[in-house]
Write an enzyme that holds these catalytic residues in place. Structure first.
Site, PDB file in Angstrom:
ATOM      1  N   ASP A  50       0.856  -1.183   0.000  1.00 51.09           N
ATOM      2  CA  ASP A  50       0.000   0.000   0.000  1.00 51.09           C
ATOM      3  C   ASP A  50       0.894   1.235   0.000  1.00 51.09           C
ATOM      4  O   ASP A  50       1.803   1.354   0.834  1.00 51.09           O
ATOM      5  CB  ASP A  50      -0.896   0.024   1.231  1.00 51.09           C
ATOM      6  CG  ASP A  50      -1.965  -1.061   1.197  1.00 51.09           C
ATOM      7  OD1 ASP A  50      -2.264  -1.564   0.095  1.00 51.09           O
ATOM      8  OD2 ASP A  50      -2.490  -1.413   2.267  1.00 51.09           O
ATOM      9  N   ASP A  72     -13.475  -3.963  -1.854  1.00 50.80           N
ATOM     10  CA  ASP A  72     -13.338  -3.819  -0.401  1.00 50.80           C
ATOM     11  C   ASP A  72     -14.735  -3.849   0.189  1.00 50.80           C
ATOM     12  O   ASP A  72     -15.622  -3.129  -0.274  1.00 50.80           O
ATOM     13  CB  ASP A  72     -12.671  -2.491  -0.036  1.00 50.80           C
ATOM     14  CG  ASP A  72     -11.283  -2.337  -0.626  1.00 50.80           C
ATOM     15  OD1 ASP A  72     -10.612  -3.363  -0.833  1.00 50.80           O
ATOM     16  OD2 ASP A  72     -10.870  -1.181  -0.875  1.00 50.80           O
TER      17      ASP A  72
END
Length: 250
Positions: free
Chosen positions: A11, A130
């Protein structure tokens, strides 16, 4: 049987690799290019780079980092974050990315999946989803988990597959960074779809990854914390998985 893949996830925020818990409390863990090169040398099958603040801040994924990564590693890598058009995808492909990951933009404009699959091929398109559990349903979120949508996990996953996504990368927000294991029951349901599924969110030990690749029927396991903090080196993980008769490349 195709070999199961092990995929470190990096990330990216402000040019650095970060990690948090449940998408919050982010801390820096290293340079994304150096970490990627390290994981490639250790035997990672692929890498995923997610610019986690691009959609939130309205920025496009930075091409310079993709070029630097492509110059250093020799395994496939996927880039996501802030990809909102075919032009964004083309820029990243030209910079060296092997696949693009769509999340927020795909929810806002599902036809983008059709467009990219038709233009570049389904193998170039990863649909990232997500979701968090809300009552009895799994609610899809966007913008780094900050915006709830009306989409439900399984109906949206089926739609992205029907539209031409070549893979689905599902992250359970409830499990992300907790190291308590993946929600294998969810992945087993997603495995009914006709596209490969990458499991993300919850890896804390070898057993968790073994579970999601077997009981969860995932095609690949994505993890971050256990690799970033050196808790389970990739060669050790793969050796242990092979001892469990799980087909992974050494």
């Amino acid at each position: 049987m195709l070999a199961k893949r092990i995929i470190p996830c990096l990330d990216i925020r402000d040019g650095q690799t970060v990690k948090g818990i449940n998408f919050t409390a982010l801390r820096q863990v290293g340079d994304p290019v150096e970490l990627g090169a390290k994981y490639a040398a250790e035997g990672a099958d692929e890498l995923v780079y997610l610019d986690i603040s691009a959609s939130e801040e309205g920025r496009r994924t930075f091409t310079g980092l993709v070029s630097r990564i492509a110059a250093r590693i020799d395994i496939p890598f996927t880039v996501g974050g802030g990809i909102a058009s075919a032009e964004d995808a083309a820029r990243l492909l030209d910079a060296g990315a092997d696949k693009v990951s769509l999340n927020s933009a795909a929810v806002a404009n599902p036809a983008l999946i059709d467009l990219l699959a038709a233009r570049y091929g389904s193998q170039f398109v990863v649909a990232a989803i997500d979701a968090r559990k809300t009552g009895e349903r799994w609610q899809v979120t966007t913008h780094g988990g900050k915006r709830a949508t009306e989409r439900e996990l399984f109906e949206w996953a089926r739609e992205v597959a029907d539209r031409g996504a070549g893979e689905i990368l599902f992250t359970s927000m409830d499990h992300d960074g907790t190291r308590n294991g993946y929600p294998c029951d969810l992945f087993a349901r997603l495995a009914e779809l006709p596209v490969p599924v990458i499991a993300s969110g919850g890896a804390g030990c070898v057993g968790h990854i073994a579970d999601v690749l077997t009981r969860g029927r995932a095609d690949a396991a994505l993890a971050a914390s256990i690799f970033h903090y050196g808790e389970i080196p990739i060669p050790v993980l793969k050796r242990e998985l092979r001892k469990m008769n799980i087909n992974v490349r050494l």
